[in-house]
Scaffold this motif. Structure first.
Motif, PDB file in Angstrom:
ATOM      1  N   MET A 245      -5.266  -6.267   5.469  1.00  0.00           N
ATOM      2  CA  MET A 245      -3.974  -5.571   5.340  1.00  0.00           C
ATOM      3  C   MET A 245      -2.882  -6.588   4.969  1.00  0.00           C
ATOM      4  SD  MET A 245      -2.300  -2.943   8.070  1.00  0.00           S
ATOM      5  CE  MET A 245      -3.306  -1.486   7.835  1.00  0.00           C
ATOM      6  N   SER A 246      -2.165  -6.287   3.932  1.00  0.00           N
ATOM      7  CA  SER A 246      -1.173  -7.247   3.458  1.00  0.00           C
ATOM      8  C   SER A 246       0.027  -7.309   4.399  1.00  0.00           C
ATOM      9  CB  SER A 246      -0.706  -6.852   2.063  1.00  0.00           C
ATOM     10  OG  SER A 246       0.256  -5.831   2.169  1.00  0.00           O
ATOM     11  N   GLU A 247       0.800  -8.323   4.182  1.00  0.00           N
ATOM     12  CA  GLU A 247       2.006  -8.510   4.985  1.00  0.00           C
ATOM     13  C   GLU A 247       2.975  -7.332   4.826  1.00  0.00           C
ATOM     14  OE1 GLU A 247       5.401 -11.883   4.847  1.00  0.00           O
ATOM     15  OE2 GLU A 247       3.350 -12.515   4.331  1.00  0.00           O
ATOM     16  N   LEU A 248       3.090  -6.851   3.600  1.00  0.00           N
ATOM     17  CA  LEU A 248       4.035  -5.766   3.355  1.00  0.00           C
ATOM     18  C   LEU A 248       3.543  -4.432   3.925  1.00  0.00           C
ATOM     19  CD1 LEU A 248       5.192  -6.762  -0.238  1.00  0.00           C
ATOM     20  CD2 LEU A 248       6.596  -6.727   1.847  1.00  0.00           C
ATOM     21  N   THR A 249       2.233  -4.274   3.948  1.00  0.00           N
ATOM     22  CA  THR A 249       1.690  -3.065   4.575  1.00  0.00           C
ATOM     23  C   THR A 249       2.000  -3.077   6.071  1.00  0.00           C
ATOM     24  OG1 THR A 249      -0.132  -3.306   3.016  1.00  0.00           O
ATOM     25  CG2 THR A 249      -0.387  -1.649   4.737  1.00  0.00           C
ATOM     26  N   LEU A 250       1.844  -4.242   6.661  1.00  0.00           N
ATOM     27  CA  LEU A 250       2.169  -4.376   8.087  1.00  0.00           C
ATOM     28  C   LEU A 250       3.652  -4.127   8.345  1.00  0.00           C
ATOM     29  CD1 LEU A 250       0.033  -7.492   9.063  1.00  0.00           C
ATOM     30  CD2 LEU A 250      -0.138  -5.171  10.040  1.00  0.00           C
ATOM     31  N   LYS A 251       4.442  -4.677   7.458  1.00  0.00           N
ATOM     32  CA  LYS A 251       5.882  -4.483   7.611  1.00  0.00           C
ATOM     33  C   LYS A 251       6.244  -2.998   7.503  1.00  0.00           C
ATOM     34  CE  LYS A 251      10.376  -6.060   5.948  1.00  0.00           C
ATOM     35  NZ  LYS A 251      11.112  -7.005   5.106  1.00  0.00           N
ATOM     36  N   ALA A 252       5.605  -2.326   6.570  1.00  0.00           N
ATOM     37  CA  ALA A 252       5.852  -0.886   6.410  1.00  0.00           C
ATOM     38  C   ALA A 252       5.497  -0.142   7.691  1.00  0.00           C
ATOM     39  CB  ALA A 252       5.037  -0.347   5.232  1.00  0.00           C
ATOM     40  N   GLU A 253       4.378  -0.518   8.253  1.00  0.00           N
ATOM     41  CA  GLU A 253       3.950   0.131   9.514  1.00  0.00           C
ATOM     42  C   GLU A 253       5.004  -0.044  10.607  1.00  0.00           C
ATOM     43  OE1 GLU A 253       0.243  -0.975  11.295  1.00  0.00           O
ATOM     44  OE2 GLU A 253      -0.867   0.102   9.738  1.00  0.00           O
ATOM     45  N   LYS A 254       5.504  -1.266  10.716  1.00  0.00           N
ATOM     46  CA  LYS A 254       6.522  -1.537  11.742  1.00  0.00           C
ATOM     47  C   LYS A 254       7.795  -0.751  11.471  1.00  0.00           C
ATOM     48  CE  LYS A 254       5.009  -6.160  12.949  1.00  0.00           C
ATOM     49  NZ  LYS A 254       5.207  -7.571  12.609  1.00  0.00           N
ATOM     50  N   LEU A 255       8.193  -0.732  10.204  1.00  0.00           N
ATOM     51  CA  LEU A 255       9.420  -0.004   9.850  1.00  0.00           C
ATOM     52  C   LEU A 255       9.258   1.490  10.136  1.00  0.00           C
ATOM     53  CD1 LEU A 255      10.289  -1.883   6.527  1.00  0.00           C
ATOM     54  CD2 LEU A 255      11.744  -1.798   8.575  1.00  0.00           C
ATOM     55  N   ASP A 256       8.115   2.023   9.798  1.00  0.00           N
ATOM     56  CA  ASP A 256       7.887   3.449  10.064  1.00  0.00           C
ATOM     57  C   ASP A 256       7.901   3.732  11.568  1.00  0.00           C
ATOM     58  OD1 ASP A 256       7.763   4.762   7.592  1.00  0.00           O
ATOM     59  OD2 ASP A 256       5.720   4.052   7.223  1.00  0.00           O
ATOM     60  N   ALA A 257       7.304   2.808  12.318  1.00  0.00           N
ATOM     61  CA  ALA A 257       7.244   3.017  13.776  1.00  0.00           C
ATOM     62  C   ALA A 257       8.643   3.016  14.397  1.00  0.00           C
ATOM     63  CB  ALA A 257       6.372   1.946  14.418  1.00  0.00           C
ATOM     64  N   ALA A 258       9.546   2.235  13.789  1.00  0.00           N
ATOM     65  CA  ALA A 258      10.899   2.133  14.338  1.00  0.00           C
ATOM     66  C   ALA A 258      11.862   3.170  13.751  1.00  0.00           C
ATOM     67  CB  ALA A 258      11.444   0.727  14.072  1.00  0.00           C
ATOM     68  N   ASP A 259      11.365   3.973  12.821  1.00  0.00           N
ATOM     69  CA  ASP A 259      12.231   4.898  12.082  1.00  0.00           C
ATOM     70  C   ASP A 259      12.559   6.140  12.913  1.00  0.00           C
ATOM     71  OD1 ASP A 259      13.467   6.596  10.295  1.00  0.00           O
ATOM     72  OD2 ASP A 259      11.666   6.945   9.094  1.00  0.00           O
TER      73      ASP A 259
END
Lengths: 401, 401
Positions: free
Chosen positions: B1-15
């Protein structure tokens, strides 16, 4: 069973359009307000549901091409065309009647002025003073914005009011209040003979009687679709631009939908080469496609047959009213001659507002027009002769009660 | 899983707005065309079905009062009002954006002229030359019909173009092509300082970011409802008339719905005393009530929260594009500064038409604007960060492929 009840039964039994009633959602009452809002055709809800759930909900933006959204205004115009005696390619659907009256009147003035021999001096718009008010208000604005004077006259005075100063004339085919039908062929000819353009408002005739736009050489016409065309509340109006005038139709509302190359996103305006130049902005798809579905009830139905039944219905209503209502209790505003009658009957009585309220409570739905008019509209697609007899009988009871 | 995919996951979780996505009908693709046609809210089909089957089909004409049809234009206007920073009683909904631009511009010219100190000499309409074409075409017509010259300038040139001759200025809040956000407060102030009126086109900002109409003293504004307000295809536009200007709003389209006494059927025109004078003809009920239902997704949602997420989404998209797409393959037309960015990202590349076709085939739906622009709209109500990462990744693959 009274004589008129028996007559109604016979008339219904002989009515070739009687079966069309099943194409509509109706209740046990008598709906005589189709000249204000046409009834719902039974297949329309499912069609709208498909437009909403599949076309909008699933295809979304793709529907502009894949579901034919983009071309709906002219496609539905072509569907209306035979009902008003027009060949295809001359009608677009969209915007309200008021907005279309504005487009047509301004364009008419511009066309009248551009032609030779003193066209530039034309500075009057003649308008039917008895018209539905919006037409008068919009005509006033069109006059103001084109440097014309507005000249309101009665329809009978129109021929005498025409002169070399007349640019455009706004006329109603059927009066919204009295139900009087005007002589479209002769008035159109008189206006054209004066070098002006007539704009016909067909709100109360489209779908109710033959209009013969092409046959009578009408240049411009507008009409609504929620009365006898049953398009639904506030469904978009239509605009007819005779084919040979399309290149000269100079719209005051040249929105991007009227452009020759709408997706070119060009900063210079080049109007489309057809009736499409009567379009303005993004078309209102839900209402347009509800209208398109509603127009399917006309499959296999001619407007001539509808007209014949309409006259039979209004004749029979007048007969029942004469039989049931004491003489002098109401005054009929609608002309007795077939050639002067639309598809409604207007009765005047001082307590019209109260009477209509009570009629509606008893399931006979017409409408009231300020200050003293009872309006009854007869939509031959779904009104039968027993309805008519019952309406007249209930009316008589309420007028006596 | 790429860094940006992980970042997206975190952003979605905090949204905090993430759950709103369930209020919409969406599929497994990524829909980035909400700036053209908003997605369908899940509860809307049932509401439209009720409008069609019960309100139209059963109540018919009674629905004009009993189902609140007649007052829908101003009621729905009040529903939009908080989303654009307006107190109630200043917005009406109806007609297309183009038609509303015409009303507002003509009214603006008339207001500018009626005021003292040489107002009568004002004979120029300034228009954003980079505007969505329809605004330019309609401005040309408004100029022609009010005896003004049209002066197209870039938004940056507007302050310098203002003079004592300026009557009205038509401006876009967000450019439809580049997604650039303009400075509404300072431009409005400059126009007013010149004694003219600004008309703001909010098509690409209403529902996407705070507009602050009241706060910034905007006089007139129009906007569409089928983009970030998700009203449905071709749903009616809105018109804002600041309260203190309503008595002076002199509409070029004075249809009967704008009359002080619409059912009086009077031949003389007396405009209503409020924003209702921005109405024209019979309102388009199916589309209006679909819009009204769609606006319920905003319950409990502030436009400020939407804006914060919008900027996070476009920031993240730009970050992903920078990471995935080789430098120079696309040029970003959308400004990097938050204060100059709407809710879309526009990327230019010579083969944009082909690229967008392939993106759409892969379920990433943006749109193409002639001749070389890829547009991606970000509707925070239903677009998430994983969507953004995926869109950028698929875009990069197609740009490389």
């Amino acid at each position: 069973m009274s004589e008129l009840t028996l007559k109604a039964e016979k008339l219904d039994a002989a009515d070739e359009l009687a079966a069309l009633r099943d194409r509509f959602v109706l209740d046990e009452g008598v709906y005589l307000d189709g000249n204000s809002l046409g009834a719902l055709a039974a297949h329309v809800p499912e069609r709208i549901a498909d437009v909403v759930r599949r076309q909008w909900g699933e295809l979304r933006i793709r529907s502009w091409t894949e579901s034919g959204w983009w071309t709906a205004p002219e496609r539905i115009g072509d569907r209306i065309a035979p009902l008003v005696g027009a060949a295809p390619g001359q009608i677009v659907v969209g915007d309200s009647t008021s907005v279309n009256v504005f487009k047509a009147l301004v364009a008419a003035v511009r066309m009248a002025r551009e032609q030779g021999s003193g066209g530039g001096d034309r500075d009057e718009i003649v308008v039917d003073a008895t018209t539905f008010p919006t037409d008068g208000y919009i005509a006033q604005s069109a006059a103001r914005m084109t440097g014309c004077a507005l000249r309101p006259v009665t329809p009978a005075e129109v021929p005498g009011a025409l002169s070399s100063r007349t640019a455009a004339v706004l006329l109603n085919h059927v009066d919204y209040r009295t139900g009087r039908l005007y002589d479209l062929p002769s008035l159109t000819a008189a206006v054209h003979a004066a070098g002006a353009y007539a704009v016909w408002d067909l709100c109360h005739s489209a779908g109710a009687l033959p209009v013969g736009l092409d046959e009578h050489g009408v240049g411009l016409a507008v009409g609504c679709t929620y009365k006898y065309l049953n398009g639904g509340p506030g469904s978009p109006a239509f605009l007819y631009i005779r084919r040979d005038l399309q290149d000269r139709f100079d719209s005051p509302l040249p929105g991007w939908n009227s452009h020759a190359d709408p997706f070119g996103m060009r900063s210079d305006y080049e109007p489309a080469a057809s009736a499409i130049r009567g379009r303005v902005g993004t078309p209102d798809i839900l209402s347009l496609l509800a209208l398109e579905a509603a127009l399917e009830v006309w499959d296999g139905v001619t407007v001539e047959a509808v007209r014949a039944k309409s006259l039979a219905l209004t004749d029979f209503f007048l007969e029942c009213v004469a039989a049931y209502v004491p003489a002098g209790r109401v005054e009929c505003l609608t002309p007795p001659a077939h050639g002067e009658r639309g598809s409604q009957v207007a009765l005047r009585c001082p307590d019209a507002g109260d009477v209509m309220r009570r009629l509606i409570e008893r399931g006979v739905v017409g409408d009231f027009r300020h200050p003293d008019v009872l309006r009854f509209g007869f939509t031959p697609l779904y009104v039968g002769f027993a309805d008519v007899e019952r309406a007249a009988r209930v009316l008589a009871e309420e007028l006596l009660g």
